[in-house]
Structure formats: structure tokens, C-alpha cells
Design an enzyme around this catalytic site. Structure first.
Site, mmCIF file in Angstrom:
data_model
loop_
_atom_site.group_PDB
_atom_site.id
_atom_site.type_symbol
_atom_site.label_atom_id
_atom_site.label_comp_id
_atom_site.label_asym_id
_atom_site.label_seq_id
_atom_site.Cartn_x
_atom_site.Cartn_y
_atom_site.Cartn_z
ATOM 1 N N LYS A 77 -75.827 -18.143 -10.636
ATOM 2 C CA LYS A 77 -77.267 -18.057 -10.380
ATOM 3 C C LYS A 77 -77.985 -17.561 -11.637
ATOM 4 O O LYS A 77 -77.463 -16.703 -12.356
ATOM 5 C CB LYS A 77 -77.499 -17.104 -9.198
ATOM 6 C CG LYS A 77 -78.934 -17.077 -8.666
ATOM 7 C CD LYS A 77 -79.012 -16.175 -7.427
ATOM 8 C CE LYS A 77 -80.426 -16.057 -6.880
ATOM 9 N NZ LYS A 77 -80.488 -15.162 -5.707
ATOM 10 N N SER A 152 -82.844 -16.871 -1.701
ATOM 11 C CA SER A 152 -83.204 -17.346 -3.022
ATOM 12 C C SER A 152 -82.074 -18.039 -3.780
ATOM 13 O O SER A 152 -82.334 -18.711 -4.773
ATOM 14 C CB SER A 152 -83.705 -16.169 -3.866
ATOM 15 O OG SER A 152 -82.659 -15.238 -4.069
ATOM 16 N N SER A 176 -80.263 -13.459 0.670
ATOM 17 C CA SER A 176 -80.380 -14.567 -0.285
ATOM 18 C C SER A 176 -79.091 -15.322 -0.589
ATOM 19 O O SER A 176 -79.126 -16.351 -1.246
ATOM 20 C CB SER A 176 -80.988 -14.073 -1.596
ATOM 21 O OG SER A 176 -82.387 -13.945 -1.458
#
Lengths: 487, 479
Positions: A77, A152, A176
Site C-alpha cells: 500500500k 482505504s 481499512s
């Protein structure tokens, strides 16, 4: 494409150890898959083509049994620092920024033999539940292009779900990892707070943030967790004890575990598919041993409010450093205050600004006690209630989200409805507990729904064992593939 | 024009002291000075995204020692907090400090002002990290040096209990002395390793209500503290007597022009939005750790000063001078141990040693004449081998050459002549060659004794023992 990129970590390790495949072939297949599928998906912000291939070739000369994640391509990420490589957090304000150091997790992945394949898209600074708040374009759900992948860590979940990479790192502040895992039909694990070092993770809300794996199965999550977990002198909030052994007991089964389900879900209406998989799991648990105990979920009315007050307070301070003075975006002005204002106005998206304003407000003189102080008290109460529950049970089973992926754009104008999609995931962050989502079934529209397990602090071993038990029950990966309905 | 109301100053001090740790407060960068700008930095002290603080235990130890020396309560649990403000010298745009749960609470600093024993109550001592340095107007730009960023600081906050600028200055001198005794700060006010902000308000005598306070910054010397406060007290008094109101302001002291310059109105300052630093767990300092630090505390200045008076019979003034710095006190005590002569040792240290240190600007730790050399010299004087006046010459020689007192005396031929035979021969010669003087002396001009002594010293090259020479002379002249 050979399909190697869509294999699980365990499957790849077995192929390597039998000498049937080399890391370079797997990495090349990942890159091919990204080239073809990511044009639509938008999961990757950066692909480390040359470095990944060079790394794979080097590993190819090593004994495949030498390292626990030998030759496993992993996407990271984009809020996790990669030395000399862009790390944007999905924000304009960090466009062009290249950190001079690797996050602890990146060091550990590399040392374990994993190959970093690239950086994944995300809601700006982790603030969002749909990945629509990325400054660099939205991500599409591999199961339905019109739907959000969740957020997210939407890029990481979509990359794994679309078979572009066997595993990815996400971060979980209020759900997330678990929410996008559920939306995309993959497994996602958030460890106990402090289980994985946050050093090199660009902070959103420091007291909640945890890095964790997303993979196509629980074994993959366990293998990654085992390699990433453990104390780190550079993160004072990292747990000093070693992570329990996760793999040896993985297949011990549901029998012998005390699993509880919520008495009621605070009036939340569940999608029928979510209710159905919970019922099915409850029946299986009863068959394996005793019927699931029913417990009252602590803080169903207060946890979301407490979470958003504390998380935004921390975020308002954490994000203060992005000011245009030293790195990242800079919008010049004739005064210092002008530079700050112009840079931050241009660099941050609407949602980030909203949260900075909220966080600044709740910490302000005269409001601190009313908001931040009260939220801390609620957090403490919820933490204690969970401690009490987990002194009696091993695992708590509940939905990951009330329903499957929503359509892109559907909730953009209604931030509160977006926040409320975290209703079942934030309690584990407030209480710092390990929690995991595994895919369980499909909704009427053919979208995945997940099931969530939560364990007591430090008990990732029980969590993964339970998740593996349910995974065998639902056989999601064998039954369904994105875009194809039944496998 | 006086309104007849008497105003009493109420002063509080906030002292920031840079700790002499090897590394910075929250990272492993060296806490060194004088390096090229931005070379002693890392992701942590630069506040780069993703970097996290880790507490330097050495800094905690030093702060605990300071707290114990000042009689504070050392909290077993204290909490770091973020102080949020935007300024380019703070790369995270917040400082990691302590707020509502500091490491040390209460305590006091006791000192003597003449006969008066003064006790200044403390509110707290806490740990925090220093900011970087801004260098303005460099080719039209402002530059930032982050080397200082992250250096550990202790902040020592008094209660608003100081009654005069003089006591404020004495307090600061004594805090500096204590920090140096403990070896935790070098206490350099000019270079800023020790910094002080003062708060000052006036209240009416007999009325316990405190007035509006103002703050003074940029006080770079003890004198500046005194002068700055006096100026501000006069300003506030004038304002109040004219019926005006005191505004909450921060002033800067301009030492050159000896005046205060208003920096900002307090109402316009930041709301710092303190909250517990989520990147650091509660700081736990157990009783074992506290006891370990207590064991490392040396004899403190005031105790030592009082012991010097008691044990060595020194005056309060001499004891004060000799204990200003612990290494000077050590030097003195070692000299006494070697000679058994407290008074002579005190005189030599205060006069010759301290004068030499002052002119050379040197440190006693690397002083060329150690206590053994000085003790050797004192012994020679005591035994009558050299005169006190020749001793000063011997001391200078030791400083230059590093040789022992005995060697210097021998090399310079400064042994005192105390042999009666030798002295008698010299005196006989002098008496014979000055018949007129002898006549007048015997005629009653006894002052001429001085003349004869002078002649003896001249003849002996200053080496004659004046006491013995005097006795022989008297015998000859009077006889």
C-alpha cells in the site's frame, strides 16, 4: 498469462520447493496480469518492474527452502515507505516524494524472500471506505467494475482479488483492511495493535493504525503475518513479545474453540447474504462443538463516534508536517502563512481537509474535554468490555460490513453513511484487538460478502485457526471467481 | 507621581536546559554541536513521514537525577504530549513535550542570599525535544539547520514565587551550578544550551490577587535577567500608577540597547491543542530506576558549601567561591588532603588558580598544575624552603613547564636561605658597610630596620627567610 499470479502464497511455495517454477516466472506473470487488468482496475500507483525481475532472478539462484516467503510477489500500500520509490499516500501533497528509508515491514518482507512488486492505490492518507478519495484515480472492484473495492486499502484488495499478485500489504485504522477484503472477496488480517511495527507507515491515526496482509486465503495471511510480526526498537508502540506460532495450529479446526456471536446488531439491517453466511457459520460451529454463545457487543452506539473523534484528532496533528517547507508539494507564496495555506489547500483532498478540521476542532481549548476527553473515556470503556468478553470466549464472529460493495459514487455526497460502513470494524481498532475478514459468499448481485472474526489481544493464533475453519466451510475460493459467478 | 499603592513583583522562571546525552531525545543521531548544518539528522528528527520516536533512556535518567536533586516527586508514570504549532524549525509542526502528567512534580531550589535562606518552589520538570535553528536573511532566504532538532531538553518551571530580580538571577545561577554539578548540562547561556524565559506581574502589597503577567525572552546572561526584569517592573509600575492596564505580551530583551521590544500580544498566540503523544507509551520509571539515579547524585553545591565552612573553617564567601564548580571544589579538597592546610590551600586556589583559569579561559580539568603540584609548592612554603613571594614565581613556572614544585625551585634557584651561618655572614657585611645607618638606628631611628631587611633581601637575591633574617638583624643592630 500462466495464472501463477493468481495462486496463493502456500501454493507458490509448494511449487517452488518441488522445483516446478522459478520466481522470475511468477513475477513476469504478475507484471503481465497488471499490464492487462490494471488498466481498468487502477489498483497500482507504481509497478517496480525492473527491480522485481532483478530480485526474482537473484532469488532464483537460492535454495527455495531458504526463506519463509521465498519468491512471493507482494504489493505494498502506498502509505508504506519504500526507499527511493514514490510513497504518495494517495495524496497530491506527497507527489514526487521519495522516502530515504524503507519501512520495517518492507525490510522484513525482503529479508523473508518476498519481492515487492509495486505500490497500491488507496484513499488519501487512508481516509475513506471506497478508495474514491485517492488523488490518483479510483479503483474498480474486480467483481463488478461499477462498484467500489472498499477502502482505504482498496488497491491492495483489488490487486489480490483480480489475480494480479498473490498477496498485498494494507493498513487498517478503522477497518481499512477488512472492509475492502470483504468487498473484494479476499482474506484480510489486522493484528493486535502493536503486533507489526508501524515504523515507516505514514501515520493517519497513530493509536489505531496497523499494517496487515491481504491474501487469497488464511494460510497466506498467516505466512505473511508470521514474517512481519515481532518487536521493533524503532516503534515504541510495537509489542515486545513475539507473535505466537501461527502455522502449526492452523488446521486444528473449529472444535474446541469458544466462539460467540452478537446478541443483536444494534438495529443494523444486514444484507440477506450477510445474514445467511452468519447463520451457516453458526450452524457449522454448533456441529463442530457447542452452539455459539450470545454476547452483547460493547459500544455499538458509541464506537463510531469515539473512533472518528480520536482518529481525526490524531490525524490533524500527524498531517501537520505536510506544509510545503521540506518535501512534497510546495505552492509558493509571499509569506510563510501563505505558503502553508496555499500548499495545504492545493495538496489535500476534500475528505482529508474535512477530517483535519474536525480533528483540530475536537482538540481545541474549550472543546477538548467535551469531545476528545469523552471519546478517550468511551474507548477505555469499550476496551475493558472486550477484555471481559475475551476472558470468557476465544473468538467473536460478526459481519465485516452490513452489506456488499456499494456502487462507485453512491456515498460520496454523504460522508456519514460512508463512515457508518465501518460500524462492525472500528471496535477492534478501538480495543486494539486482532480481527480478520474472510470471504464467505455472494450477494444476490454476485458481490462477495465477508465474515469477521475477532480474537482477544495477542491471540492471532486462535483467530487464524478459526478463520481457517470457516474458510474450509465456505470454500469461497473454490466456488467463486470474479466476473464468473460460480467457479 | 505616586498613587500611594505599593506594588510587589511576582516572578516565575521557565528554564530550558539541553541535556548532555550522547544521542538525541527520540533518535540515535549524535547530540553534537558545531557540525555542518543538517548532517546530524535522520528520518526521525527530521520528522519525515512514517518515522517514529523512541525515548532516549539516558535523557530520562538525567531528568530523574535533576528531579531528585531538587526534591521533586518522580512520577512512576508520566505522559509525553504533542504541542501543536506551525513553525519551520519544528519539522513535524508539533513538539513532543509533556503536559498534564510531567516526569517531576514539586520540589524546590534552596540558596543563600547573605544571611537569608531562600527557597524557590518548583511546579514541575519535564522532558521535551529541541527545535531546529532558523538562519534568516541568507541571500534573501531563510535557511533551516536541523542539527539541534531533537536534542533533549529539560524544562524546569518555578511557581510564581520569586520576589525580586536579584533572586531571579541568583536562582538561575544556582540552577546552572546544579546542572553542572550533576553533569547533565553545560549551562552556556550565550550559546543557548541554557535558556530562560521569565514571567512577571505586579500585585498590590497586602492583596494576594496576581496581576496580569507578561513574559520576557532572549535573556542571555544573569545580568540580562536582572536588568530585563527591573525594566519590566518599572514599566508595569508606571503603567499601573498612570491608571493603565497591563496587556498580556511577550517582550524580547535587547541587551545592547538595554530595552524591551514587544514580540507579540499573548491573545494572538496559538492554542497548542496538547494531547497525549500516541506514538509513545506511558513513560514508566520504576522505583529501582529512581534509586539507581539517586545513587549517582554527588554532594550538591549548598551541602558542600556548608561543609567547607564547617570542616575547613572557611568563611561563607570563600566556601561559596570554592564550590562554584564541582571540579574546582574537587581540586581544592585534593590539595587540602595532600597538605593538611585548608587556609593556605584556599588562598592559593582562590587567588592564583582561579586567576589563571580566568585569564587563560581554561578548564580546571586540563589545568597544567594539578592539586599534587600545588600541594608540593604549599609544602615547600610551609617548610620554609621558599618564601611566599617566591612561591608565586614557582607557580608560574609550574604552569609553563609542568614540572614539580621541587624541580622548579631547584631550576630557578629560589630556595630560601634560612641557614643562620649564611644569613649572619650576609648581615655582618651589610652592617659593616652601612655605618651611618647603624649610627642613626642606634640613635633611635628604629624605622631603619626596614632598610636593613631590604638590603638583606637584595643581597640574598630575595631568598633570605625574612623571619630568621629579622631576628639576626635585631640581635646585631641592637647588640
Amino acid at each position: 498469462m500462466s495464472g501463477l499470479a493468481g495462486k496463493s502464497i502456500g501454493e507458490l511455495l509448494r511449487l517452488y520447493r518441488k522445483g516446478e517454477v522459478k520466481p522470475a516466472a511468477v513475477v513476469n506473470d504478475c507484471i503481465d496480469a497488471i499490464d492487462i487488468r490494471d488498466r481498468v482496475a487502477g489498483a497500482f500507483l507504481e509497478v517496480f518492474r525492473d527491480d522485481a525481475i532483478a530480485c526474482a532472478e537473484e532469488l532464483g539462484r537460492e535454495d527455495p527452502g531458504s526463506r519463509p516467503l521465498y519468491g512471493i510477489p507482494v504489493a505494498v500500500k502506498d502509505n508504506i515507505c519504500t526507499r527511493g520509490r514514490p510513497t504518495t499516500c494517495g495524496s497530491r501533497i506527497l507527489e514526487g516524494y521519495r522516502p530515504p528509508y524503507d519501512a520495517t515491514v518492507v525490510e522484513r518482507l525482503t529479508a523473508a524472500g518476498a519481492i515487492i512488486i509495486g505500490k497500491t492505490n488507496m484513499d488519501e492518507f487512508g481516509m475513506g471506505s471506497s478508495n474514491e478519495y485517492s488523488a490518483f484515480g479510483r479503483v474498480r472492484n474486480p467483481w463488478n467494475e461499477e462498484c467500489a473495492p472498499g477502502g482505504s486499502s482498496g488497491g491492495s484488495a483489488a490487486a489480490v482479488a483480480a489475480g494480479m499478485v498473490p498477496a498485498a500489504l494494507g493498513t487498517d485504522t478503522g477497518g481499512s483492511i477488512r472492509q475492502p477484503a470483504s468487498f473484494c472477496g479476499v482474506s484480510g488480517l489486522k493484528g493486535t495493535y502493536g503486533r507489526i511495527s508501524r515504523y515507516g507507515l505514514v501515520a493517519f491515526a497513530s493509536s489505531f493504525d496497523q499494517i496487515g496482509p491481504l491474501a487469497s486465503d488464511t494460510e497466506g495471511c498467516a505466512l505473511l503475518m508470521q514474517a512481519l510480526a515481532g518487536p521493533d526498537g524503532r516503534d515504541a508502540t510495537a509489542i515486545a513479545d513475539n507473535c505466537p506460532e501461527l502455522l502449526s495450529g492452523l488446521d486444528a479446526g473449529l472444535a474446541g474453540l469458544t466462539i460467540a456471536v452478537p446478541e443483536e446488531l444494534g438495529g443494523w439491517e444486514l444484507d440477506p447474504a450477510v445474514a445467511a453466511v452468519l447463520d451457516e457459520a453458526s450452524r457449522a460451529i454448533s456441529v463442530a462443538g457447542s452452539s455459539p454463545e450470545r454476547v452483547d457487543l460493547p459500544g455499538m452506539e458509541t464506537s463510531i463516534a469515539s473512533y472518528y473523534v480520536i482518529a481525526n484528532a490524531e490525524a490533524s496533528s500527524n498531517l501537520a508536517r505536510f506544509d510545503g517547507v521540506r518535501y512534497g508539494l510546495r505552492v509558493d507564496s509571499d509569506s510563510l502563512k501563505g505558503l502553508y495555506t496555499a500548499t495545504r489547500t492545493a495538496g489535500f483532498g476534500e475528505e482529508v481537509k474535512r477530517r483535519i478540521l474536525l480533528g483540530t476542532y475536537v482538540l481545541s481549548a474549550g472543546y477538548y474535554d467535551e469531545y476528545y476527553g469523552k471519546a478517550l473515556a468511551v474507548r477505555k470503556m469499550i476496551t475493558e468490555a472486550y477484555r471481559d468478553i475475551f476472558s470468557r470466549i476465544d473468538l467473536l464472529m460478526l459481519p465485516t460490513t452490513p452489506g456488499p460493495a456499494f456502487r462507485l459514487g453512491e456515498r460520496l455526497d454523504d460522508p456519514v453513511s460512508m463512515y457508518l460502513s465501518d460500524i462492525f470494524t472500528t471496535p477492534a481498532n478501538l480495543a486494539g484487538l486482532p480481527a480478520m475478514s474472510i470471504p464467505a459468499g455472494l450477494s444476490a448481485d454476485g458481490l462477495p460478502v465477508g465474515i469477521q472474526l475477532v480474537a482477544g489481544a495477542g491471540r492471532e493464533d486462535l483467530l487464524l485457526r478459526g478463520a481457517r475453519g470457516l474458510e474450509k466451510l465456505f470454500r469461497f475460493r473454490e466456488r467463486f471467481v470474479p466476473g464468473g459467478g460460480e467457479a | 507621581m505616586s498613587s500611594g499603592i505599593e506594588y510587589v513583583p511576582v516572578i516565575g522562571l521557565e528554564v530550558h536546559a539541553q541535556l548532555l546525552t550522547r544521542t538525541k531525545m527520540f533518535c540515535r543521531c549524535p547530540a553534537e554541536f558545531g557540525a555542518e548544518p543538517n548532517t546530524m539528522v535522520c528520518p526521525v528528527c527530521l520528522g519525515l513521514p512514517g518515522a517514529l520516536p523512541a525515548v532516549n533512556r539516558e535523557a530520562v535518567s538525567m531528568a530523574v537525577r535533576l528531579g531528585l536533586a531538587l526534591g521533586c516527586t518522580i512520577e512512576n508514570e508520566s505522559v509525553f504530549a504533542r504541542k501543536n504549532y506551525f513553525y519551520p524549525d519544528a519539522p513535524r509542526n508539533y513538539q513532543i513535550s509533556m503536559y498534564d502528567r510531567p516526569l517531576c512534580c514539586g520540589g524546590s531550589l534552596v540558596f543563600e542570599d547573605g544571611e537569608e535562606e531562600v527557597s524557590i518552589g518548583l511546579e514541575r520538570i519535564h522532558l521535551e525535544d529541541d527545535a531546529g535553528k532558523l538562519l534568516h536573511d541568507r541571500g534573501g532566504h531563510s535557511l533551516i539547520d536541523f542539527n539541534r532538532c531533537g536534542v533533549p531538553l529539560v524544562e524546569i518551571v518555578t511557581l510564581p514565587v520569586i520576589r525580586s530580580p536579584r533572586h531571579a538571577s541568583l536562582y538561575l545561577q544556582r540552577i546552572r551550578q546544579l546542572l553542572r554539578y550533576l553533569g547533565i548540562c553545560d549551562g552556556n547561556l550565550e550559546e543557548g544550551s541554557l535558556r530562560v524565559d521569565v514571567n512577571i506581574s505586579l500585585r498590590e502589597r497586602g492583596d494576594e490577587t496576581l496581576g496580569t503577567r507578561t513574559e520576557i525572552k532572549n535573556l542571555n546572561s544573569f545580568k540580562a535577567v536582572e536588568a530585563g526584569l527591573e525594566t519590566e517592573i518599572e514599566r508595569q509600575r508606571g503603567e499601573l500608577e498612570a491608571g493603565g492596564k497591563i496587556l498580556q505580551v511577550t517582550n524580547l530583551w535587547d541587551a545592547k540597547e538595554k530595552r524591551l521590544v514587544m514580540m507579540r500580544r499573548k491573545e494572538h498566540t496559538n492554542d497548542y491543542r496538547y494531547f497525549p503523544e500516541p506514538d509513545l507509551p506511558v513513560l514508566t520509571v520504576g522505583d529501582d530506576w529512581i534509586e539507581d539515579e539517586r545513587a549517582k547524585i554527588p554532594e550538591l553545591p549548598l551541602e558542600r558549601e556548608r561543609r567547607f565552612q564547617r570542616e575547613y573553617g572557611l568563611s561563607a564567601y570563600d566556601a561559596g567561591v570554592l564550590t562554584t564548580e564541582s571540579n574546582i571544589a574537587d581540586y581544592f579538597e585534593e590539595t587540602v588532603r595532600l597538605t593538611g592546610e585548608p587556609k593556605m590551600s584556599a588562598n592559593w586556589v582562590m587567588r592564583d588558580v582561579l586567576r589563571e583559569l580566568k585569564t587563560s579561559g581554561g578548564d580546571i580539568g586540563v589545568f597544567p598544575a594539578g592539586p599534587d603540584a600545588l600541594a608540593g609548592l604549599i609544602d615547600l612554603i610551609k617548610e620554609g624552603v621558599v618564601s611566599t613571594s617566591a612561591g608565586a614565581e614557582v607557580f608560574t613556572a609550574i604552569l609553563e613547564s609542568g614540572e614539580s614544585a621541587v624541580d622548579a625551585v631547584r631550576r630557578l634557584g629560589l630556595e630560601q636561605i634560612s641557614g643562620e651561618d649564611v644569613l649572619e655572614a650576609i648581615i655582618d657585611r651589610i652592617v659593616e658597610s652601612n655605618p651611618d645607618a647603624l649610627e642613626r638606628y642606634r640613635g633611635g631611628k628604629k624605622q631603619l630596620m626596614k632598610f636593613f631587611v631590604g638590603q638583606v633581601m637584595k643581597e640574598s637575591g630575595g631568598k633570605a627567610d625574612p623571619v630568621i633574617a629579622g631576628e639576626i638583624l635585631r640581635k646585631k643592630l641592637d647588640g
